[in-house]
Enzyme design. Structure first.
Site, PDB file in Angstrom:
ATOM      1  N   THR A 122      57.930  25.712  13.751  1.00 14.96           N
ATOM      2  CA  THR A 122      57.832  24.453  13.277  1.00 14.96           C
ATOM      3  C   THR A 122      59.266  25.002  11.876  1.00 14.96           C
ATOM      4  OG1 THR A 122      57.396  24.663  10.582  1.00 14.96           O
ATOM      5  CG2 THR A 122      56.971  26.418  11.742  1.00 14.96           C
ATOM      6  N   ASP A 123      60.200  24.094  11.038  1.00 11.81           N
ATOM      7  CA  ASP A 123      61.343  24.350  10.142  1.00 11.81           C
ATOM      8  C   ASP A 123      60.813  25.467   9.017  1.00 11.81           C
ATOM      9  OD1 ASP A 123      59.918  22.603   8.243  1.00 11.81           O
ATOM     10  OD2 ASP A 123      61.844  21.690   8.053  1.00 11.81           O
ATOM     11  N   GLU A 124      59.451  25.528   8.872  1.00 12.56           N
ATOM     12  CA  GLU A 124      59.003  26.802   8.083  1.00 12.56           C
ATOM     13  C   GLU A 124      59.186  28.284   8.148  1.00 12.56           C
ATOM     14  OE1 GLU A 124      55.274  26.254   6.472  1.00 12.56           O
ATOM     15  OE2 GLU A 124      55.501  24.304   5.935  1.00 12.56           O
ATOM     16  N   TYR A 149      51.033  30.957   7.508  1.00 14.17           N
ATOM     17  CA  TYR A 149      50.966  30.464   8.745  1.00 14.17           C
ATOM     18  C   TYR A 149      52.683  30.306   9.135  1.00 14.17           C
ATOM     19  CZ  TYR A 149      53.004  25.797  11.037  1.00 14.17           C
ATOM     20  OH  TYR A 149      53.170  24.797  11.594  1.00 14.17           O
ATOM     21  N   LYS A 153      53.681  32.032  13.137  1.00 10.29           N
ATOM     22  CA  LYS A 153      54.580  30.891  13.765  1.00 10.29           C
ATOM     23  C   LYS A 153      55.907  31.336  13.692  1.00 10.29           C
ATOM     24  CE  LYS A 153      54.030  27.212  15.235  1.00 10.29           C
ATOM     25  NZ  LYS A 153      52.938  26.936  16.119  1.00 10.29           N
ATOM     26  N   GLN A 193      46.703  11.407   0.237  1.00 10.91           N
ATOM     27  CA  GLN A 193      47.258  10.820  -0.584  1.00 10.91           C
ATOM     28  C   GLN A 193      46.755   9.458  -0.336  1.00 10.91           C
ATOM     29  OE1 GLN A 193      47.296  12.656  -3.026  1.00 10.91           O
ATOM     30  NE2 GLN A 193      48.671  14.104  -2.004  1.00 10.91           N
TER      31      GLN A 193
HETATM   32  P1  NAD Z   1      46.710  20.231  13.624  1.00  8.56           P
HETATM   33  O1  NAD Z   1      46.006  21.137  13.640  1.00  8.56           O
HETATM   34  O2  NAD Z   1      46.673  18.568  13.519  1.00  8.56           O
HETATM   35  O3  NAD Z   1      46.389  20.179  15.547  1.00  8.56           O
HETATM   36  C1  NAD Z   1      45.797  21.501  16.560  1.00  8.56           C
HETATM   37  C2  NAD Z   1      45.280  21.336  17.896  1.00  8.56           C
HETATM   38  O4  NAD Z   1      45.322  22.741  18.066  1.00  8.56           O
HETATM   39  C3  NAD Z   1      44.318  21.448  16.956  1.00  8.56           C
HETATM   40  O5  NAD Z   1      43.341  20.278  18.231  1.00  8.56           O
HETATM   41  C4  NAD Z   1      42.965  22.050  17.405  1.00  8.56           C
HETATM   42  O6  NAD Z   1      42.062  22.313  17.908  1.00  8.56           O
HETATM   43  C5  NAD Z   1      43.250  22.595  18.381  1.00  8.56           C
HETATM   44  N1  NAD Z   1      43.710  24.030  17.872  1.00  8.56           N
HETATM   45  C6  NAD Z   1      44.016  24.547  16.925  1.00  8.56           C
HETATM   46  N2  NAD Z   1      43.710  26.175  17.435  1.00  8.56           N
HETATM   47  C7  NAD Z   1      43.346  26.023  19.558  1.00  8.56           C
HETATM   48  C8  NAD Z   1      43.399  27.380  20.043  1.00  8.56           C
HETATM   49  N3  NAD Z   1      42.713  28.670  19.662  1.00  8.56           N
HETATM   50  N4  NAD Z   1      43.243  27.016  21.658  1.00  8.56           N
HETATM   51  C9  NAD Z   1      43.075  24.944  21.595  1.00  8.56           C
HETATM   52  N5  NAD Z   1      43.330  25.032  20.948  1.00  8.56           N
HETATM   53  C10 NAD Z   1      43.455  25.289  19.343  1.00  8.56           C
HETATM   54  O7  NAD Z   1      48.565  20.229  14.183  1.00  8.56           O
HETATM   55  P2  NAD Z   1      49.347  19.554  14.059  1.00  8.56           P
HETATM   56  O8  NAD Z   1      49.649  19.459  13.070  1.00  8.56           O
HETATM   57  O9  NAD Z   1      48.960  18.698  15.243  1.00  8.56           O
HETATM   58  O10 NAD Z   1      50.441  20.882  14.960  1.00  8.56           O
HETATM   59  C11 NAD Z   1      50.883  20.811  15.823  1.00  8.56           C
HETATM   60  C12 NAD Z   1      52.264  21.680  16.229  1.00  8.56           C
HETATM   61  O11 NAD Z   1      53.132  21.450  15.399  1.00  8.56           O
HETATM   62  C13 NAD Z   1      51.393  23.189  15.566  1.00  8.56           C
HETATM   63  O12 NAD Z   1      52.052  23.982  16.424  1.00  8.56           O
HETATM   64  C14 NAD Z   1      52.498  23.601  14.411  1.00  8.56           C
HETATM   65  O13 NAD Z   1      52.554  24.222  14.014  1.00  8.56           O
HETATM   66  C15 NAD Z   1      53.374  22.324  15.215  1.00  8.56           C
HETATM   67  N6  NAD Z   1      54.354  21.548  13.763  1.00  8.56           N
HETATM   68  C16 NAD Z   1      53.751  20.794  13.270  1.00  8.56           C
HETATM   69  C17 NAD Z   1      54.466  19.817  12.020  1.00  8.56           C
HETATM   70  C18 NAD Z   1      54.114  19.467  11.315  1.00  8.56           C
HETATM   71  O14 NAD Z   1      53.953  18.369  10.192  1.00  8.56           O
HETATM   72  N7  NAD Z   1      52.132  18.865  10.886  1.00  8.56           N
HETATM   73  C19 NAD Z   1      55.807  19.922  11.904  1.00  8.56           C
HETATM   74  C20 NAD Z   1      56.499  20.887  12.344  1.00  8.56           C
HETATM   75  C21 NAD Z   1      55.613  22.222  13.522  1.00  8.56           C
HETATM   76  O1  DAU Z   2      57.455  21.406   8.168  1.00  9.93           O
HETATM   77  C1  DAU Z   2      56.795  22.169   9.142  1.00  9.93           C
HETATM   78  C2  DAU Z   2      55.797  22.115   8.122  1.00  9.93           C
HETATM   79  O2  DAU Z   2      54.495  20.836   7.681  1.00  9.93           O
HETATM   80  C3  DAU Z   2      54.780  22.123   9.365  1.00  9.93           C
HETATM   81  O3  DAU Z   2      54.899  23.382  10.473  1.00  9.93           O
HETATM   82  C4  DAU Z   2      53.057  22.382   9.269  1.00  9.93           C
HETATM   83  O4  DAU Z   2      51.782  22.702  10.011  1.00  9.93           O
HETATM   84  C5  DAU Z   2      52.615  21.047   8.625  1.00  9.93           C
HETATM   85  O5  DAU Z   2      51.562  21.307   7.698  1.00  9.93           O
HETATM   86  C6  DAU Z   2      54.073  20.867   7.377  1.00  9.93           C
HETATM   87  O6  DAU Z   2      53.554  21.973   5.699  1.00  9.93           O
HETATM   88  P1  DAU Z   2      53.438  21.962   4.641  1.00  9.93           P
HETATM   89  O7  DAU Z   2      53.068  22.963   4.173  1.00  9.93           O
HETATM   90  O8  DAU Z   2      55.330  21.289   4.023  1.00  9.93           O
HETATM   91  O9  DAU Z   2      52.736  20.390   4.240  1.00  9.93           O
HETATM   92  P2  DAU Z   2      51.601  19.572   3.521  1.00  9.93           P
HETATM   93  O10 DAU Z   2      50.701  18.224   4.010  1.00  9.93           O
HETATM   94  O11 DAU Z   2      50.113  20.413   3.368  1.00  9.93           O
HETATM   95  O12 DAU Z   2      52.339  19.761   1.773  1.00  9.93           O
HETATM   96  C7  DAU Z   2      53.609  18.530   1.717  1.00  9.93           C
HETATM   97  C8  DAU Z   2      53.999  18.970   0.869  1.00  9.93           C
HETATM   98  O13 DAU Z   2      53.242  18.506  -0.422  1.00  9.93           O
HETATM   99  C9  DAU Z   2      54.270  20.880   0.338  1.00  9.93           C
HETATM  100  O14 DAU Z   2      54.916  20.474  -0.580  1.00  9.93           O
HETATM  101  C10 DAU Z   2      52.422  20.510  -0.330  1.00  9.93           C
HETATM  102  C11 DAU Z   2      52.982  19.410  -1.172  1.00  9.93           C
HETATM  103  N1  DAU Z   2      50.729  18.945  -1.086  1.00  9.93           N
HETATM  104  C12 DAU Z   2      50.409  18.537   0.020  1.00  9.93           C
HETATM  105  C13 DAU Z   2      49.056  18.154  -0.466  1.00  9.93           C
HETATM  106  C14 DAU Z   2      47.638  18.481   0.911  1.00  9.93           C
HETATM  107  C15 DAU Z   2      50.416  18.374  -2.391  1.00  9.93           C
HETATM  108  O15 DAU Z   2      51.942  17.946  -3.355  1.00  9.93           O
HETATM  109  N2  DAU Z   2      49.675  17.461  -2.431  1.00  9.93           N
HETATM  110  C16 DAU Z   2      48.640  17.558  -1.814  1.00  9.93           C
HETATM  111  O16 DAU Z   2      46.957  17.474  -2.091  1.00  9.93           O
END
Ligand code: NAD
Ligand code: DAU
Length: 333
Positions: A122-124, A149, A153, A193
């Site tokens: 992730t970019d975080e 989190y 990562k 939302q």
């Molecule tokens: P998600 O929470 O929707 O899915 C995670 C999946 O991993 C689930 O299916 C869960 O059951 C599985 N999992 C969790 N722990 C496990 C374990 N110990 N063993 C086996 N399976 C396990 O997550 P996502 O949003 O799809 O993110 C996927 C990946 O991408 C993560 O590595 C996250 O850090 C990365 N990522 C997410 C975002 C985003 O915007 N959501 C952005 C950049 C990177």
């Molecule tokens: O940048 C990549 C990351 O993006 C991934 O690594 C994470 O797995 C993914 O969950 C996401 O992280 P964020 O914390 O940015 O995403 P989230 O959807 O939780 O929130 C996005 C933004 O919206 C953040 O500034 C918090 C805000 N937010 C979130 C929720 C759930 C609100 O204002 N209201 C809300 O109800």
């Protein structure tokens, strides 16, 4: 390469990647390894031919299982993780376990069996930027994670780098910005939302809502990962982003507008402790060195399709909704 293990392939981005590879590489076999935590859902893989896509329900920390699956495959694409910042603030341990110990377990298996490994991050890991900072994150930006989190990562990325340098593991890393699209859990910002509006309530903005996220469609993340898996240089890190910076208030207003509601009909709720202000990705390395480009360059269009998906799939999201909102209510969000 024609047989891959996709960890976390029943989650949001992992399942989008499985669907993408299924279409783009018709001769590939895909084994999904997923623990089916609260975030994993078998339904995300429905409709795929089970001769080509199989689901193994298991944990990436289970070294016997991981060793056995890795020994049968050409490559591992590692999405599995605990992924939600808010959960990591309430209960960090599962993040340390899955994100750090899980990645370690996979690295040891690919080292033993000499297999290709691609790590999804992730970019975080780079921390956050000021709103007026002219710079964006690159693969040279120093690590500075803020939350449990993002720090786990960051830890997992560093393990991958060490296994490349010390043991010659054939790994690449990608760090992507915020994804949106189908199959995203309703705990996350955009689906929360949309489903609040669908249930007749108002969107919830943390704090002022000025925070900026750099949105990318999950299908574009998938095409970036496949490009790196096939053509990336071993040991390199690639940032994936689609120039989609928007502040949270703008996104909420756009959702309300696209759903035919008054754009001021949202509420401010408690802010997230340690809330990162802004993420922004410079993806020029992936674009120039590997020729990748995103398909979803119109955020409004991508968001419209995502809203339609949630409207058409209440049976998918309704079972998650009550519990998710109860968790938020406890912390005034
Ligand atoms: P998600 O929470 O929707 O899915 C995670 C999946 O991993 C689930 O299916 C869960 O059951 C599985 N999992 C969790 N722990 C496990 C374990 N110990 N063993 C086996 N399976 C396990 O997550 P996502 O949003 O799809 O993110 C996927 C990946 O991408 C993560 O590595 C996250 O850090 C990365 N990522 C997410 C975002 C985003 O915007 N959501 C952005 C950049 C990177
Ligand atoms: O940048 C990549 C990351 O993006 C991934 O690594 C994470 O797995 C993914 O969950 C996401 O992280 P964020 O914390 O940015 O995403 P989230 O959807 O939780 O929130 C996005 C933004 O919206 C953040 O500034 C918090 C805000 N937010 C979130 C929720 C759930 C609100 O204002 N209201 C809300 O109800």
């Amino acid at each position: 390469m024609n047989k891959i293990v996709v960890t976390g392939g029943a989650g949001f981005i992992g399942s989008n990647f499985v669907h993408y590879v299924y279409k783009q590489r018709p001769d590939w076999q895909i084994i999904v390894l997923d623990a089916l935590t609260y975030a994993g859902n078998k339904q995300n893989l429905e409709g795929l031919d089970t001769n080509r896509v199989s689901l193994v329900e298991g944990n990436i920390c289970d070294n016997k299982l991981v060793d056995n699956l890795v020994s049968q495959t050409d490559a591992v694409v590692h999405f599995a993780a605990e992924s939600h910042n808010d959960n990591s603030l309430q209960s960090p341990w599962p993040f340390v376990q899955s994100n750090i110990v899980g990645t370690y377990t996979l690295l040891e298996a690919v080292r033993k069996h000499n297999k290709r490994f691609h790590h999804i991050s992730t970019d975080e890991v780079y921390g956050d930027l000021e709103l007026d900072d002219p710079n964006k994150f690159t693969d040279k930006t120093p690590y500075n994670p803020s939350s449990p989190y993002s720090s786990t990562k960051a830890g997992s990325d560093l393990l991958v780098r060490a296994w490349v340098r010390s043991f010659g593991v054939k790994a690449t890393i990608s760090n992507c910005s915020n994804n949106y699209g189908p199959y995203q859990h309703v705990e996350k910002f955009i689906p929360r939302q949309i489903t609040e509006v669908l249930e007749g309530r108002t969107p919830k903005l943390y704090g002022t809502g000025e925070q900026v996220r750099d949105w990318i469609h999950a299908e574009d993340h998938s095409s970036g990962v496949l490009t790196i898996l096939e053509n990336g240089k071993i040991g390199e890190t690639y940032l994936i982003g689609a120039d989609g910076e928007k502040n949270n208030k703008e996104v909420v207003e756009l959702i309300l507008k696209l759903m035919g509601k008054d754009i001021t009909d949202y509420q401010h709720v408690n802010d997230r402790p340690g809330h990162d202000m802004r993420y922004a990705i410079d993806s020029s390395k992936l674009r120039t060195e590997l020729g990748w480009t995103p398909k979803y360059t119109n955020f409004t269009e991508g968001l419209k399709q995502t809203i339609e998906w949630y409207k058409n799939n209440p049976n998918w999201w309704k079972p998650q909704k009550t519990e998710t909102e109860a968790k938020y209510a406890k912390v005034g969000q």
